[in-house]
Structure formats: structure tokens, C-alpha cells
Design an enzyme around this catalytic site. Structure first.
Site, PDB file in Angstrom:
ATOM      1  N   ARG A   1      16.424  15.000   0.372  1.00 19.03           N
ATOM      2  CA  ARG A   1      17.808  14.590   0.667  1.00 19.03           C
ATOM      3  C   ARG A   1      17.902  13.138   1.143  1.00 19.03           C
ATOM      4  NH1 ARG A   1      18.050  20.075   2.556  1.00 19.03           N
ATOM      5  NH2 ARG A   1      19.391  21.307   1.192  1.00 19.03           N
TER       6      ARG A   1
ATOM      7  N   ASP B   1      -7.165  -3.676   0.504  1.00 16.00           N
ATOM      8  CA  ASP B   1      -6.888  -3.713   1.939  1.00 16.00           C
ATOM      9  C   ASP B   1      -8.215  -3.778   2.690  1.00 16.00           C
ATOM     10  OD1 ASP B   1      -5.389  -3.825   4.252  1.00 16.00           O
ATOM     11  OD2 ASP B   1      -4.789  -1.726   4.256  1.00 16.00           O
TER      12      ASP B   1
ATOM     13  N   GLY C   1      -9.745   7.149  -2.437  1.00 11.83           N
ATOM     14  CA  GLY C   1      -9.922   8.572  -2.200  1.00 11.83           C
ATOM     15  C   GLY C   1      -9.800   8.955  -0.746  1.00 11.83           C
TER      16      GLY C   1
ATOM     17  N   HIS D   1       0.819  -1.233   0.000  1.00 16.48           N
ATOM     18  CA  HIS D   1       0.000   0.000   0.000  1.00 16.48           C
ATOM     19  C   HIS D   1       0.852   1.284   0.000  1.00 16.48           C
ATOM     20  CE1 HIS D   1       0.522  -0.518   4.320  1.00 16.48           C
ATOM     21  NE2 HIS D   1      -0.512  -1.322   4.464  1.00 16.48           N
TER      22      HIS D   1
ATOM     23  N   GLY E   1      -7.361  -0.548   7.442  1.00 10.70           N
ATOM     24  CA  GLY E   1      -7.876  -1.144   6.225  1.00 10.70           C
ATOM     25  C   GLY E   1      -8.933  -0.257   5.598  1.00 10.70           C
TER      26      GLY E   1
END
Length: 382
Positions: free
Chosen positions: A229, A276, A251, A218, A310
Site C-alpha cells: 500500500r 561498496d 550473497g 545499493h 560495506g
């Protein structure tokens, strides 16, 4: 007795065929040809839809009020029926960090269901995804802190044996001591390593990829933030051309702009859409279980102790969201939840494409990605 299906087009995992005609006998595809534009008699005409392979979810914890770690026949059948109704025919039953005895029992039960083979009208767990317990404390998400463990080959072997060798994917934080040794050991057994729930530096992430890591869990979620950096795990995930990368396209876990960034970085061959999903998927708002702890669901968000736990996403919705967020074509989107997860897991012989001789598992989707029909084992299930 045979069944016939036709539509405007078909994407078979590689190319598009106009006016396809699929003939099915005893749950398997016996022919794929072009029907021209004429009538098909008593067949099922799916109009201007595009046919494609059924979806394959490599990261899902449950749905329809049940968690895969329940392991019972009732729970896995309910999950299977729910997933099939949303276009998914195959999935990796995904665990969550839990007490070891509970995990071992769940793995034994899931493995028995895998070995029993597909059932009519149900999505089939064709493997197991171990998400935990070898995760970073700093990026554990909702995984219980007191149950996280250091990478341990002996412990992994206990889980692998309980699963009767059906572990196909394991999420691992590469910065943990012993993680690379465990990765090499698991890969030698055919397990794919997905780097995630990790605070790894760029160097630590590159070391995991050199050791054979295949994917990232995910993307953006439960990962060290990008820095110009010290790009960290996220910078490497987005720029490594050989690494697959999952994404939850609801979303909520990621904004549309971040979905676009991920799509531009990973491209059509290395992007994988997942859900998920947890037990609350397909259910009313309320309190549900994820691997043994409570999750509160309201307004489309699954939360535990103030952290996302989830999702309630389904892959058909993920496909439509992806097309809406990125402007990708529907065949481009289909690849991300069919051919790509099959390639990453090595299950290309059982999922991700439509070929003569394969199980008759396919979907019909509109140009905007919405699901018109789901066919599992040659039967229309939604």
C-alpha cells in the site's frame, strides 16, 4: 613497440566480435580487428575467454588495507593496484560520513590524485562519490548518527570546492528538508544524484526523480521496506524505467532471489553492480577502518555495531555471482559494471567501452564470469 592480444570473442560495450585481435601501442588501443582462427605469433592468446572493457566501480571505499579517505599517495596507490588486479581500471572514490574537517581534507587529497591522471598498473579514481552526510537517521546504516547533517547548499559547495569540482555522484535521502533544492543545485554543477540511505515514501521518491535523480544507492540496503500500500523508495526504484540502480552482489547483502528480482525489474540498461568495498577487501579477517571507525571482518562479513559496514567484495567476484544467481550471459553481466556505470556518471568517453584510441584497459573473462586476466594501460596486471 606494440603488443597484441586475442581471444575467442570480444564485447566492446555494444556488440560481440568473434576472434578479436587487439593491438596496443604506448598503452592505447591502435586497432581492433578479427584474427580469424589462425595463430598470432608472439601475441598474448587468452584462449576461449571473452574480452571486455575493464570494470568501473562507482561505489567503493577502499581495499588492500587502506581507505580512500586516508587520501595519501600510498593509500590510493595500494587501492589502485588491488583494484586493477581484480579487473577494475576506474572508480569513484567514495567517502563516508565523517567530521567535516576530515572530509574536506580527504576531498582535497583525492582531487589532487584525480588531477594527476592514471598511473601504470593502477586503477584510477576518475571522480568522487559523496556517500553522506545528507542521509536519513532511520536508514543511516553504519554512518555515525551524530555526524549526519541536513541538506545544505553552502556546505555542499564547500565540499565541491575542496574536491576541485571532481564530485560526480552524491547519495541523498530525498525526504530530508532541503534535499530537492540541494539536488537541483548539485545537478546544475554536473553531479549525479543517487537516492539512498532513505526512508522516503513513494511520493517523496518520485519528487526526487522529477528533480533529476539518476540512480539509487545499493538497492534494498538502507531503504524503506516494500509495502503493497506504500511502496516507498524501493517500490519506485524497482519500477522506474529511467532510474539506474546499484546492487551489492555478494550473497550477503542480498540473497540470490533478490538479485533475480532486481535484474528482472531494472533490466540490462539500468542495472549497475558495485562492491561498496572497504579497506578489508583483499585482506585477512580482523579489524579495519571505514572512514575513521572500526569494522570487524569475519566469515566474509564486514560489521560495525551489529550493522553491515560495506563489503569485502571485488567486481570480478560480483560478476561471477551475478551470472550464477541469475543465469545471465557473461556479456549481459559485463554491461552492469562497464557501460552502465559509465552512462550513469557521464564518463562514457573514458570508461565502459573498447574503442580504437582508448586506453588499453580490458579484461578477459570466462563464460561463468570468472576473471582470467586484467590488462591496464596495455600491461597484464593479473
Amino acid at each position: 613497440m606494440h603488443s597484441v592480444f586475442t581471444a575467442q570473442g570480444l564485447w566492446d560495450g555494444h556488440c560481440i566480435l568473434d576472434h578479436p585481435l587487439i593491438t596496443v601501442e604506448e598503452g592505447r588501443i591502435v586497432s581492433i580487428e578479427s584474427s580469424g582462427s589462425g595463430p598470432i605469433g608472439n601475441g598474448t592468446d587468452l584462449g576461449d575467454a571473452l574480452l571486455g572493457p575493464s570494470f568501473f566501480d562507482v561505489h567503493i571505499h577502499g581495499g588492500a588495507g587502506h581507505d580512500v579517505m586516508e587520501g595519501s599517495d600510498e593509500a590510493l596507490s595500494a587501492i589502485g593496484r588491488f583494484l586493477a588486479s581484480h579487473g577494475t581500471a576506474n572508480y569513484l572514490a567514495t567517502t563516508v560520513t565523517a567530521p567535516l574537517d576530515k572530509t574536506l581534507k580527504s576531498l582535497e587529497q583525492i582531487a589532487s590524485r584525480i588531477a594527476a591522471g592514471p598511473r601504470n598498473g593502477e586503477a584510477h579514481p576518475i571522480g568522487i562519490h559523496l556517500e553522506g552526510p545528507f542521509l536519513s537517521h532511520a536508514k543511516r546504516g553504519v554512518h555515525p548518527l551524530d555526524l549526519l547533517l541536513a541538506p545544505d547548499i553552502v556546505l555542499f559547495d564547500r565540499m565541491y570546492e575542496a574536491a576541485q569540482g571532481h564530485v560526480r555522484l552524491m547519495t541523498l535521502a530525498p525526504e530530508l528538508p532541503g534535499a530537492l533544492e540541494l539536488a537541483a543545485h548539485a545537478i546544475a554543477k554536473g553531479v549525479r544524484i543517487s537516492i539512498g540511505h532513505s526512508d522516503a515514501t513513494a511520493a517523496q521518491t518520485n519528487a526526487a526523480i522529477a528533480a533529476g535523480a539518476a540512480s539509487a544507492t545499493h538497492t534494498f540496503n538502507a531503504m524503506r521496506s516494500l509495502d503493497h500500500r506504500e511502496p516507498g523508495i524501493l517500490g519506485i526504484v524497482l519500477t522506474c524505467d529511467d532510474l539506474f540502480a546499484e546492487l551489492i552482489c555478494d550473497g550477503i547483502h542480498n540473497t540470490p532471489e533478490m538479485v533475480k528480482l532486481w535484474w528482472r525489474a531494472k533490466g540490462p540498461d539500468r542495472s549497475i553492480l558495485i562492491t561498496d568495498g572497504m579497506s578489508a577487501a583483499g585482506m585477512p579477517e580482523g579489524t579495519y577502518q571505514l572512514g575513521g571507525f572500526d569494522v570487524q571482518v569475519a566469515n566474509g562479513r564486514a560489521m560495525a555495531n551489529g550493522v553491515l559496514a560495506g563489503s569485502v567484495l571485488t567486481l570480478d567476484r560480483a560478476l561471477a555471482n551475478f551470472i550464477h544467481f541469475t543465469g545471465a550471459t557473461v556479456d549481459q553481466g559485463l554491461r552492469l559494471l562497464t557501460a552502465n556505470p559509465a552512462a550513469m556518471t557521464g564518463f562514457g568517453d573514458r570508461a565502459g567501452s573498447l574503442r580504437v584510441g582508448d586506453a588499453a584497459n580490458f579484461v578477459a573473462v570466462r563464460p561463468d564470469g570468472t576473471l582470467l586476466a586484467s590488462v591496464v594501460g596495455g600491461k597484464v596486471v593479473s
